[in-house]
Design an enzyme around this catalytic site. Structure first.
Site, PDB file in Angstrom:
ATOM      1  N   ARG A 125       2.577 -13.732   6.766  1.00 15.55           N
ATOM      2  CA  ARG A 125       2.254 -13.647   5.348  1.00 15.55           C
ATOM      3  C   ARG A 125       3.543 -13.413   4.592  1.00 15.55           C
ATOM      4  NH1 ARG A 125      -0.688  -8.760   4.311  1.00 15.55           N
ATOM      5  NH2 ARG A 125       1.235  -8.135   3.334  1.00 15.55           N
ATOM      6  N   GLU A 144       9.179  -9.985   1.400  1.00 18.76           N
ATOM      7  CA  GLU A 144       9.427 -10.066   2.849  1.00 18.76           C
ATOM      8  C   GLU A 144       8.444 -11.036   3.474  1.00 18.76           C
ATOM      9  OE1 GLU A 144       8.200  -6.919   5.414  1.00 18.76           O
ATOM     10  OE2 GLU A 144       6.404  -6.485   4.272  1.00 18.76           O
ATOM     11  N   ASN A 146       5.909 -11.085   6.713  1.00 23.49           N
ATOM     12  CA  ASN A 146       5.315 -10.279   7.782  1.00 23.49           C
ATOM     13  C   ASN A 146       4.957 -11.217   8.921  1.00 23.49           C
ATOM     14  OD1 ASN A 146       4.808  -7.621   6.156  1.00 23.49           O
ATOM     15  ND2 ASN A 146       4.070  -9.295   4.871  1.00 23.49           N
ATOM     16  N   SER A 151      -2.216  -8.245   7.421  1.00 23.78           N
ATOM     17  CA  SER A 151      -3.642  -7.952   7.281  1.00 23.78           C
ATOM     18  C   SER A 151      -4.217  -8.391   5.940  1.00 23.78           C
ATOM     19  CB  SER A 151      -3.877  -6.458   7.505  1.00 23.78           C
ATOM     20  OG  SER A 151      -3.100  -5.720   6.614  1.00 23.78           O
ATOM     21  N   LYS A 305      13.788  -6.861   8.813  1.00 19.53           N
ATOM     22  CA  LYS A 305      14.485  -6.852   7.528  1.00 19.53           C
ATOM     23  C   LYS A 305      15.936  -7.347   7.699  1.00 19.53           C
ATOM     24  CE  LYS A 305      11.097  -4.358   5.317  1.00 19.53           C
ATOM     25  NZ  LYS A 305       9.936  -4.695   6.143  1.00 19.53           N
ATOM     26  N   LYS A 364      16.243  -0.475   2.454  1.00 22.95           N
ATOM     27  CA  LYS A 364      15.157  -0.692   3.423  1.00 22.95           C
ATOM     28  C   LYS A 364      15.597  -0.479   4.866  1.00 22.95           C
ATOM     29  CE  LYS A 364      12.665  -4.171   0.726  1.00 22.95           C
ATOM     30  NZ  LYS A 364      11.831  -5.388   0.867  1.00 22.95           N
ATOM     31  N   GLU A 368       8.003  -1.458   9.123  1.00 21.40           N
ATOM     32  CA  GLU A 368       6.909  -2.198   8.489  1.00 21.40           C
ATOM     33  C   GLU A 368       5.832  -1.207   8.083  1.00 21.40           C
ATOM     34  OE1 GLU A 368       7.055  -5.508   8.100  1.00 21.40           O
ATOM     35  OE2 GLU A 368       9.011  -5.455   9.042  1.00 21.40           O
ATOM     36  N   GLY A 369       4.899  -1.707   7.283  1.00 18.32           N
ATOM     37  CA  GLY A 369       3.688  -0.921   7.029  1.00 18.32           C
ATOM     38  C   GLY A 369       3.706  -0.099   5.757  1.00 18.32           C
ATOM     39  N   ARG A 450      -2.327  -8.158  -4.166  1.00 20.74           N
ATOM     40  CA  ARG A 450      -2.458  -6.703  -4.136  1.00 20.74           C
ATOM     41  C   ARG A 450      -1.816  -6.132  -5.386  1.00 20.74           C
ATOM     42  NH1 ARG A 450       0.642  -5.372   1.150  1.00 20.74           N
ATOM     43  NH2 ARG A 450       1.867  -7.051   0.278  1.00 20.74           N
TER      44      ARG A 450
HETATM   45  P1  ADP Z   1       6.925  -3.077   4.454  1.00 26.34           P
HETATM   46  O1  ADP Z   1       7.337  -3.812   5.667  1.00 26.34           O
HETATM   47  O2  ADP Z   1       6.908  -1.611   4.617  1.00 26.34           O
HETATM   48  O3  ADP Z   1       5.659  -3.631   3.861  1.00 26.34           O
HETATM   49  P2  ADP Z   1       8.246  -4.236   2.152  1.00 26.34           P
HETATM   50  O4  ADP Z   1       9.558  -4.871   2.153  1.00 26.34           O
HETATM   51  O5  ADP Z   1       7.072  -5.140   1.988  1.00 26.34           O
HETATM   52  O6  ADP Z   1       8.124  -3.342   3.443  1.00 26.34           O
HETATM   53  O7  ADP Z   1       8.209  -3.151   1.008  1.00 26.34           O
HETATM   54  C1  ADP Z   1       7.079  -2.332   0.762  1.00 26.34           C
HETATM   55  C2  ADP Z   1       6.722  -2.343  -0.703  1.00 26.34           C
HETATM   56  O8  ADP Z   1       7.831  -1.916  -1.489  1.00 26.34           O
HETATM   57  C3  ADP Z   1       6.377  -3.718  -1.234  1.00 26.34           C
HETATM   58  O9  ADP Z   1       5.016  -3.986  -1.038  1.00 26.34           O
HETATM   59  C4  ADP Z   1       6.761  -3.613  -2.690  1.00 26.34           C
HETATM   60  O10 ADP Z   1       5.716  -2.983  -3.421  1.00 26.34           O
HETATM   61  C5  ADP Z   1       7.936  -2.672  -2.674  1.00 26.34           C
HETATM   62  N1  ADP Z   1       9.199  -3.438  -2.636  1.00 26.34           N
HETATM   63  C6  ADP Z   1       9.817  -3.920  -1.544  1.00 26.34           C
HETATM   64  N2  ADP Z   1      10.931  -4.588  -1.854  1.00 26.34           N
HETATM   65  C7  ADP Z   1      11.031  -4.542  -3.183  1.00 26.34           C
HETATM   66  C8  ADP Z   1      11.972  -5.060  -4.123  1.00 26.34           C
HETATM   67  N3  ADP Z   1      13.040  -5.747  -3.716  1.00 26.34           N
HETATM   68  N4  ADP Z   1      11.755  -4.818  -5.432  1.00 26.34           N
HETATM   69  C9  ADP Z   1      10.682  -4.111  -5.840  1.00 26.34           C
HETATM   70  N5  ADP Z   1       9.769  -3.602  -5.011  1.00 26.34           N
HETATM   71  C10 ADP Z   1       9.925  -3.804  -3.699  1.00 26.34           C
HETATM   72 MG    MG Z   2       5.373  -5.426   2.941  1.00 32.98          MG
END
Ligand code: ADP
Ligand code: MG
Length: 474
Positions: A125, A144, A146, A151, A305, A364, A368-369, A450
């Site tokens: 996703r 990102e 996944n 899910s 990442k 970051k 994940e999660g 979401r």
């Molecule tokens: P995870 O693997 O924990 O889901 P993500 O990279 O998806 O990691 O980041 C988790 C959440 O943080 C995202 O769903 C988003 O809401 C926020 N986020 C992540 N990267 C960014 C970004 N570059 N700018 C703004 N919000 C972000």
């Molecule tokens: Mg995410």
């Protein structure tokens, strides 16, 4: 790009009535989750959190996200087959991040033994936000990809019906009729079914590898049911069960309790807390087997990442997908700025830049999660602390994406009804199947929207921050 019902949000009586209808509709449609108190029983269940109203999504960006999904499927698959790339890209990370290092060790061990698996199934996703540029024009920016346990493909198939009914109750039938049908669970199941078929044993089963705590079981059941409808048997097992009852025969066929397993679909195994020593051994057993793993360990590593950050470097996409100039351009157009914090002069400069201006970035780790990223003051403090140590290389830095907020109500069991300023994240599900060198399926399988209140920087639905939503194209 506001939705055409902002006025409704001010009518308290109408909102209260619509919320009552919405919750019952969600229960009837099966937008369900088990409760925190009883996460492993279905005696008492609740509705999964969702928005009262669908959120506006720019139509052009929605189409752009669909149009690039097959490219991302190809890319993830190409990375998973490129040992040299994974080795080089993750070299600095695995020195300091124990979790990635353990995954990597399994990856190397399986390669050295020789892959028993010949059919590959990817379900991913790709997540995006709509960045609001300086002139206010929104653009699609990837958060990102996944590649493991992505899910909500099941529950999201059911939110459009709920939101359609809410709009009708609010006198917006015309808009209700414009909500798009969406059924990722069907697309996911088609991919699993194809992999099962190519594995080539009628009596073999599909194994969902599930967590100890199974609050989100209904989301998974949506995919399971699609498989049962095709007369494919599904079993649900945990790593613990695999450790106790899993075995390989001479041809590395995987057996559970005497049943041959054709496909292992992981909804588990993506965070360190999923593993103890026995679970690591179970993971290794699965990876060594002939069964189709979704994802195999290489594809899981392709979703880290650090890999994402490396993909943004000039020339990387071109090297991974030679000759695919247009696909490369489509993918690159969705990339936000990503920066390496590897030890060296360049990394020092990046760290200093983030410390000086933390509001512009997200820090970051390789996790994940949801709930792991660092923002603002916390970002600055952590980076100050680790800026001169190798620990820094376990993180990447990313430009913060800043979407235009919109008002909505987030409906959660046992929570007061209250309006919030919200931002949304769009995910597109991708499914592909490869047999040997030949891609036999490559599809976009549906979407997930979401939405969360702006005061939460991080976190998804399972983390209790975001809620399910339906896009309303504008
Ligand atoms: P995870 O693997 O924990 O889901 P993500 O990279 O998806 O990691 O980041 C988790 C959440 O943080 C995202 O769903 C988003 O809401 C926020 N986020 C992540 N990267 C960014 C970004 N570059 N700018 C703004 N919000 C972000
Ligand atoms: Mg995410």
């Amino acid at each position: 790009m506001a939705a055409p019902w902002e006025d409704v949000l001010r009518n308290k009586a109408a909102v209260e009535e619509a919320a009552r209808v919405a919750v019952d509709a969600a229960l009837l449609q099966g937008v369900l989750m088990r409760t925190e108190g009883e996460p492993n029983a279905s005696d008492v269940v609740n509705y999964a959190p969702f928005t009262l109203l669908p959120s506006a999504v720019p139509s052009a960006l929605f189409q752009q996200a669909y149009a690039v999904q097959q490219d991302f499927n190809l890319l993830v698959d190409a990375i998973s087959q490129n040992k040299e790339f994974l080795e080089r890209t993750l070299a600095s990370t695995i020195k300091v991040d124990d979790f990635t290092a353990r995954l990597f060790r399994i990856y190397m061990q399986v390669l050295e033994e020789g892959l028993a698996q010949s059919v590959f199934l990817g379900i991913n996703r790709s997540d995006y936000m709509f960045d609001c540029g300086v002139d206010g024009t929104p653009s699609l920016k990837q958060i990102e990809i996944n590649t493991i346990a992505a899910s909500f493909g099941g529950l999201t198939s059911r939110t459009a019906a709920v939101h359609g009914q809410v709009l009708k109750v609010l006198g917006r039938s015309e808009e209700a009729s414009r909500l798009l049908p969406n059924n990722p669970s069907k697309g996911l199941a088609l991919g699993i079914a194809k992999a099962w078929e190519l594995y080539g044993s009628q009596s073999a089963v599909v194994m969902f590898l599930v967590e100890e705590v199974q609050r989100n079981i209904f989301d998974q059941r949506c995919v399971e049911n699609e498989l049962w409808n095709r007369n494919i048997r599904v079993i649900r097992k945990r790593f613990r069960d695999v450790f106790e009852k899993g075995s390989l025969d001479d041809a590395k066929r995987l057996y559970m309790d005497g049943q041959e397993v054709a496909v292992v679909y992981y909804r588990e195994g993506y965070v360190p807390k999923n593993y103890d020593q026995q679970n690591w051994e179970a993971r290794l057993l699965l990876e060594r087997s002939r069964a189709v793993k979704c994802p195999d360990i290489a594809t899981q590593l392709a979703g880290t990442k650090k890999v994402q950050q490396e993909l943004s470097q000039p020339g990387t996409l071109e090297r991974l997908l030679p000759g695919r100039t247009e696909a490369v351009a489509r993918m690159r157009a969705t990339f936000a700025g990503l920066y390496s914090l590897d030890v060296g002069e360049e990394g020092d400069k990046i760290a200093a830049m983030a410390i000086a201006d933390p509001d512009r970035f997200v820090l970051k780790p390789q996790r994940e999660g949801g709930g792991n990223n660092l923002y603002d003051e916390e970002l600055r403090q952590v980076l100050e602390k680790i800026k001169d140590s190798p620990e820094r290389t376990s993180y990447i830095l990313m430009d913060k994406i800043k979407p235009q907020p919109a008002m909505n109500y987030l409906l959660r069991a046992h929570s007061p009804l209250q309006v919030s300023e919200c931002i949304s994240e769009l995910g597109i599900f991708g499914v592909y199947v490869r047999q040997g060198k030949e891609m036999v399926m490559n599809k976009a399988a549906g979407h997930l929207l979401r939405t969360k209140a702006i005061e939460h920087a991080d976190g998804g639905v399972a983390a209790g921050v975001a809620v399910l939503d339906t896009p309303y194209l504008v």
